[in-house]
Design an enzyme around this catalytic site. Structure first.
Site, PDB file in Angstrom:
ATOM      1  N   ASP A   1       0.950  -0.826  -0.176  1.00  0.00           N
ATOM      2  CA  ASP A   1       0.262   0.150  -0.179  1.00  0.00           C
ATOM      3  C   ASP A   1       0.516   1.317   0.495  1.00  0.00           C
ATOM      4  O   ASP A   1       2.226   0.900   0.741  1.00  0.00           O
ATOM      5  CB  ASP A   1      -1.319   0.431   1.291  1.00  0.00           C
TER       6      ASP A   1
ATOM      7  N   ASP B   1      -7.318  -1.816  -4.447  1.00  0.00           N
ATOM      8  CA  ASP B   1      -8.032  -0.918  -3.594  1.00  0.00           C
ATOM      9  C   ASP B   1      -9.261  -0.568  -4.252  1.00  0.00           C
ATOM     10  O   ASP B   1      -9.815  -0.237  -3.785  1.00  0.00           O
ATOM     11  CB  ASP B   1      -7.301  -0.749  -2.227  1.00  0.00           C
TER      12      ASP B   1
END
Length: 204
Positions: A163, A177
């Protein structure tokens, strides 16, 4: 002349009601045409191609962005994009989207695999362009994070997702995401509008 016609006979000419006098059957209202019909099958294939195209684009964008982040940003200071409002900050996330449930990595991996299988099965009766886009986003995002789960440390099906998008006062996430969330929002909108993946519209 009449005698000649009696001997030779005249060919049977079916009328508009059909050879047995029954009216031609029409598809039931609110149902999608059969996928075996030529034009309809072609439309279905086009929607599947759209789904696959969106999925491949979302997957490649996620994959390339993660490769760049791992090579250039990991173990480095965060990069400010919009001051304190948005930064790029590389982290490894063993949980679900937005860092939820880090103790259930294997379960989230299994869920992602099931989602991919369900989307592939749905694609066989897909006649709606908006649904093709929505499912493509979900498929690409699920494949992006599933790739991390399988190939990244600490091990197969337990890998931590990369991330790096870090808004202020919000969890860090990635492009996979984002694709999943956008696809999910689009599906909710389509459901409220009464549009099914097979193109059927429910007016109620």
């Amino acid at each position: 002349m009449a005698e000649a016609e009696r001997i030779i006979g005249t060919p049977d000419i079916p009328d508009a009601e059909g050879a047995d006098g029954a009216e031609p059957q029409q598809p039931a209202e609110g149902t999608a045409p059969a996928a075996s019909d030529g034009p309809v099958g072609g439309r279905s294939r086009k929607k599947i191609l759209v789904l696959l195209g969106v999925a491949v684009l979302a997957y490649l964008l996620d994959l390339v962005s993660k490769m760049i982040v791992v090579a250039k940003l990991e173990h480095q200071e965060p990069i400010e994009i919009l001051g304190d409002w948005l930064k790029f900050d590389a982290i490894r996330n063993a949980g679900a989207a937005f860092g939820i449930g880090e103790a259930f990595t294997v379960i989230f991996t299994a869920i992602a695999a099931v989602v991919i299988i369900v989307i592939i099965r749905l694609a066989r009766k897909l006649y709606s362009l908006p649904w093709a886009i929505a499912l493509g986003l979900l498929l690409g995002g699920a494949l992006g994070n599933l790739t991390d789960r399988i190939f990244r440390a600490p091990g197969v099906f337990k890998g931590a997702v990369v991330d790096f998008i870090a808004p202020a006062h919000f969890a860090v996430f990635n492009l996979a995401d984002s694709a999943i969330v956008c696809g999910g929002i689009l599906i909710v909108i389509l459901s409220f509008k009464g549009l099914d993946p097979d193109g059927t519209v429910h007016k109620d």
